[in-house]
Design an enzyme around this catalytic site. Structure first.
Site, PDB file in Angstrom:
ATOM      1  N   GLU A 156       0.814  -1.225   0.000  1.00 46.07           N
ATOM      2  CA  GLU A 156       0.000   0.000   0.000  1.00 46.07           C
ATOM      3  C   GLU A 156       0.844   1.269   0.000  1.00 46.07           C
ATOM      4  OE1 GLU A 156      -2.772  -0.605   3.219  1.00 46.07           O
ATOM      5  OE2 GLU A 156      -3.394  -2.535   2.439  1.00 46.07           O
ATOM      6  N   ASN A 201       2.326  -4.483  -3.448  1.00 51.00           N
ATOM      7  CA  ASN A 201       0.958  -4.916  -3.201  1.00 51.00           C
ATOM      8  C   ASN A 201       0.067  -3.710  -2.905  1.00 51.00           C
ATOM      9  OD1 ASN A 201      -0.932  -7.102  -2.658  1.00 51.00           O
ATOM     10  ND2 ASN A 201      -0.714  -6.648  -0.461  1.00 51.00           N
ATOM     11  N   HIS A 241      -9.930  -6.319  -2.167  1.00 51.83           N
ATOM     12  CA  HIS A 241     -10.981  -6.129  -1.147  1.00 51.83           C
ATOM     13  C   HIS A 241     -12.129  -5.392  -1.845  1.00 51.83           C
ATOM     14  CE1 HIS A 241      -8.448  -7.581   2.080  1.00 51.83           C
ATOM     15  NE2 HIS A 241      -7.512  -6.711   1.764  1.00 51.83           N
ATOM     16  N   GLU A 271      -5.470 -10.693  -1.687  1.00 55.37           N
ATOM     17  CA  GLU A 271      -6.280 -10.555  -0.471  1.00 55.37           C
ATOM     18  C   GLU A 271      -7.790 -10.531  -0.767  1.00 55.37           C
ATOM     19  OE1 GLU A 271      -4.967  -7.325   1.998  1.00 55.37           O
ATOM     20  OE2 GLU A 271      -2.858  -7.603   1.507  1.00 55.37           O
ATOM     21  N   ASP A 273     -11.550 -10.599  -0.960  1.00 53.09           N
ATOM     22  CA  ASP A 273     -12.787 -10.825  -0.211  1.00 53.09           C
ATOM     23  C   ASP A 273     -13.786  -9.788  -0.709  1.00 53.09           C
ATOM     24  OD1 ASP A 273     -11.276  -9.585   2.905  1.00 53.09           O
ATOM     25  OD2 ASP A 273     -11.913  -8.475   1.128  1.00 53.09           O
TER      26      ASP A 273
HETATM   27  O1  G3I Z   1      -3.858  -9.955  18.830  1.00 51.69           O
HETATM   28  C1  G3I Z   1      -4.372  -8.755  19.431  1.00 51.69           C
HETATM   29  C2  G3I Z   1      -5.166  -9.109  20.690  1.00 51.69           C
HETATM   30  O2  G3I Z   1      -4.269  -9.675  21.645  1.00 51.69           O
HETATM   31  C3  G3I Z   1      -5.824  -7.840  21.244  1.00 51.69           C
HETATM   32  O3  G3I Z   1      -6.627  -8.186  22.368  1.00 51.69           O
HETATM   33  C4  G3I Z   1      -6.702  -7.224  20.154  1.00 51.69           C
HETATM   34  C5  G3I Z   1      -7.430  -5.989  20.639  1.00 51.69           C
HETATM   35  O4  G3I Z   1      -6.666  -4.845  20.370  1.00 51.69           O
HETATM   36  O5  G3I Z   1      -5.858  -6.876  19.023  1.00 51.69           O
HETATM   37  C6  G3I Z   1      -5.287  -8.054  18.444  1.00 51.69           C
HETATM   38  O6  G3I Z   1      -4.483  -7.690  17.348  1.00 51.69           O
HETATM   39  C7  G3I Z   1      -5.240  -7.297  16.200  1.00 51.69           C
HETATM   40  C8  G3I Z   1      -4.755  -8.155  15.012  1.00 51.69           C
HETATM   41  O7  G3I Z   1      -5.413  -7.737  13.801  1.00 51.69           O
HETATM   42  C9  G3I Z   1      -5.031  -9.652  15.231  1.00 51.69           C
HETATM   43  O8  G3I Z   1      -6.398  -9.885  15.179  1.00 51.69           O
HETATM   44  C10 G3I Z   1      -4.944  -5.826  15.924  1.00 51.69           C
HETATM   45  O9  G3I Z   1      -5.497  -5.031  16.951  1.00 51.69           O
HETATM   46  C11 G3I Z   1      -5.569  -5.426  14.599  1.00 51.69           C
HETATM   47  O10 G3I Z   1      -5.153  -4.112  14.241  1.00 51.69           O
HETATM   48  C12 G3I Z   1      -5.083  -6.379  13.487  1.00 51.69           C
HETATM   49  O11 G3I Z   1      -5.771  -6.015  12.298  1.00 51.69           O
HETATM   50  C13 G3I Z   1      -5.199  -6.578  11.102  1.00 51.69           C
HETATM   51  C14 G3I Z   1      -4.843  -5.398  10.171  1.00 51.69           C
HETATM   52  O12 G3I Z   1      -4.425  -5.899   8.887  1.00 51.69           O
HETATM   53  C15 G3I Z   1      -3.708  -4.576  10.750  1.00 51.69           C
HETATM   54  O13 G3I Z   1      -2.553  -5.375  10.844  1.00 51.69           O
HETATM   55  C16 G3I Z   1      -6.259  -7.459  10.445  1.00 51.69           C
HETATM   56  O14 G3I Z   1      -6.447  -8.625  11.245  1.00 51.69           O
HETATM   57  C17 G3I Z   1      -5.812  -7.868   9.060  1.00 51.69           C
HETATM   58  O15 G3I Z   1      -6.840  -8.587   8.381  1.00 51.69           O
HETATM   59  C18 G3I Z   1      -5.472  -6.626   8.225  1.00 51.69           C
HETATM   60  O16 G3I Z   1      -5.004  -7.063   6.995  1.00 51.69           O
HETATM   61  C19 G3I Z   1      -4.726  -6.009   6.048  1.00 51.69           C
HETATM   62  C20 G3I Z   1      -3.477  -6.409   5.275  1.00 51.69           C
HETATM   63  O17 G3I Z   1      -2.400  -6.633   6.168  1.00 51.69           O
HETATM   64  C21 G3I Z   1      -3.146  -5.360   4.220  1.00 51.69           C
HETATM   65  N1  G3I Z   1      -4.290  -5.135   3.328  1.00 51.69           N
HETATM   66  C22 G3I Z   1      -5.539  -4.780   4.030  1.00 51.69           C
HETATM   67  C23 G3I Z   1      -5.892  -5.869   5.048  1.00 51.69           C
HETATM   68  C24 G3I Z   1      -7.221  -5.577   5.720  1.00 51.69           C
HETATM   69  O18 G3I Z   1      -7.139  -4.407   6.495  1.00 51.69           O
END
Ligand code: G3I
Length: 360
Positions: A156, A201, A241, A271, A273
């Site tokens: 991005e 990407n 997405h 990615e 969906d």
């Molecule tokens: O694991 C912690 C947990 O311990 C905690 O209690 C909870 C509450 O804050 O957070 C959890 O971590 C979260 C993590 O996902 C695991 O679920 C983070 O807050 C959350 O920010 C994180 O979001 C991810 C996001 O990227 C940011 O990294 C999403 O799952 C993931 O699907 C998303 O993926 C992105 C790609 O990397 C790039 N393209 C877009 C895509 C969708 O946004």
């Protein structure tokens, strides 16, 4: 009124004109062409921590996927809790799972604005930024050298709205190094693992909007600039997405992929969906529209080139990022992925099978 007519009516002319619902898993020309050119590996983003406790989730990944990518694990926030730390436990477990199940693992991601640990805010100069970025990529790509065949090196990089100012999205890397960070990241990854497919990407290039057109143009200009300067780069990742309530710009997306192909770059769908927050409440109708969007999206890409991989961002509706930002007003669970919350295949899985399976 037949269910099909209801759904088409709910969608307006757009979808009806493409005949998507009629040929959802029918003999889509692009699908047939793709499958005639051989199987395209399918994979999914995986939540590694769920593989042991949730056996049906693990079985679904094993049943359907030739590729896996960590939804987390290889992001700075996971790997680098401290400036002197590298925590490989989670990606190592996914690597081991992939090895044991004959799958390949993609690496996501080495340079991004998102999921950055707080300590990186203290990176104060361009020299320090370059040192940290090179050290990170050297260590991480080196740790998996020869075992991760494809990396989202830069994720991005294009600004949300490139026409309104800087084309390159703001990040600690952009602030400290300008767009030079992209070349630094790619050259470092190439030096450490010359065998790896290096991918830039990005997302939001699929619809017939001015923003998507501007983003396609900006991304193509970035790719051309890198190729013209012989920066090591092998492919572009189209995240996919897809907003479920918007039609796919088939012509614009196919033309984009044609330009990418002219640069001798591969294309991956990284990615996929379908964001269904604005789609009808009835699950059957929603699933049909989700599948039709993916069909149009994959069809537009496959008309121009054969993707080297197609991955969805998750595999079951039980675990998806979509409600983080796109909760449905009716409170119903989102249904953006190929399998439902019980890991049963939906219409979207049939569309993906159509594009990824080799012709019988
Ligand atoms: O694991 C912690 C947990 O311990 C905690 O209690 C909870 C509450 O804050 O957070 C959890 O971590 C979260 C993590 O996902 C695991 O679920 C983070 O807050 C959350 O920010 C994180 O979001 C991810 C996001 O990227 C940011 O990294 C999403 O799952 C993931 O699907 C998303 O993926 C992105 C790609 O990397 C790039 N393209 C877009 C895509 C969708 O946004």
């Amino acid at each position: 009124m037949r269910r099909r007519d209801f759904v088409l009516g709910a969608l307006g002319a757009g979808l009806a004109s493409s005949g998507a619902l009629d040929t959802l898993v029918g003999n889509d020309r692009a699908a047939k062409a793709a499958s005639a050119r051989g199987a395209i590996p399918y994979g999914a983003a995986v939540r590694t921590d769920l593989l042991d406790p949730e056996l049906d989730y693990k079985a679904a990944i094993i049943d359907h996927c030739q590729l896996v990518v960590g939804e987390g694990g290889l992001k700075w926030i996971d790997l680098r809790p401290g400036q002197d730390q590298f925590v490989f436990d989670q990606p190592d477990r996914l690597m081991d799972f992939a090895d044991r199940n004959g799958m390949q693992m993609r690496g996501h991601t080495l340079a991004w604005y998102g999921a950055m640990p707080d300590w990186t805010k203290t990176i104060a100069s361009s020299a320090e930024a370059e040192r940290e970025l090179v050290h990170h990529i050297t260590t991480v790509v080196g740790h998996y050298q020869g075992r991760i065949p494809s990396w989202d090196v830069v994720n991005e990089a294009i600004a949300e709205r490139p026409e309104k100012g800087s084309v390159i999205r703001d990040s600690i890397w952009q602030e400290r190094l300008g767009k030079r960070y992209i070349e630094i990241a790619l050259r470092t990854a190439a030096d450490i693992d010359p065998s790896a497919q290096l991918v830039v990407n990005d997302y939001n290039i699929e619809n017939p909007t001015a923003q998507c057109r501007d983003r396609r143009t900006a991304l193509l200009n970035l790719l051309r600039d890198l190729k013209d300067r012989d920066v090591p780069l092998h492919a572009v990742g189209i995240q996919g997405h897809l907003p479920g309530d918007m039609e796919i710009d088939r012509e614009g997306l196919s033309a984009f992929v044609e330009e990418v192909k002219k640069m001798q770059l591969d294309v991956l769908v990284t990615e996929l969906d379908v964001i269904d927050d604005k789609l009808p409440a009835r699950e059957y109708d929603r699933d049909q529209i989700v599948a039709a969007r993916a069909r149009d999206f994959l069809g537009a890409i496959c008309e121009a080139a054969r993707p080297s991989a197609i991955l969805t961002w998750g595999i079951t509706d039980r675990y998806t990022w979509v409600p983080m930002w796109f909760k449905r007003e009716d409170g119903k669970p989102n249904r953006p992925l190929p399998l439902d919350a019980e890991c049963r295949p939906k219409a979207l899985m049939k569309v993906i099978d159509k594009f990824t399976r080799a012709a019988e």
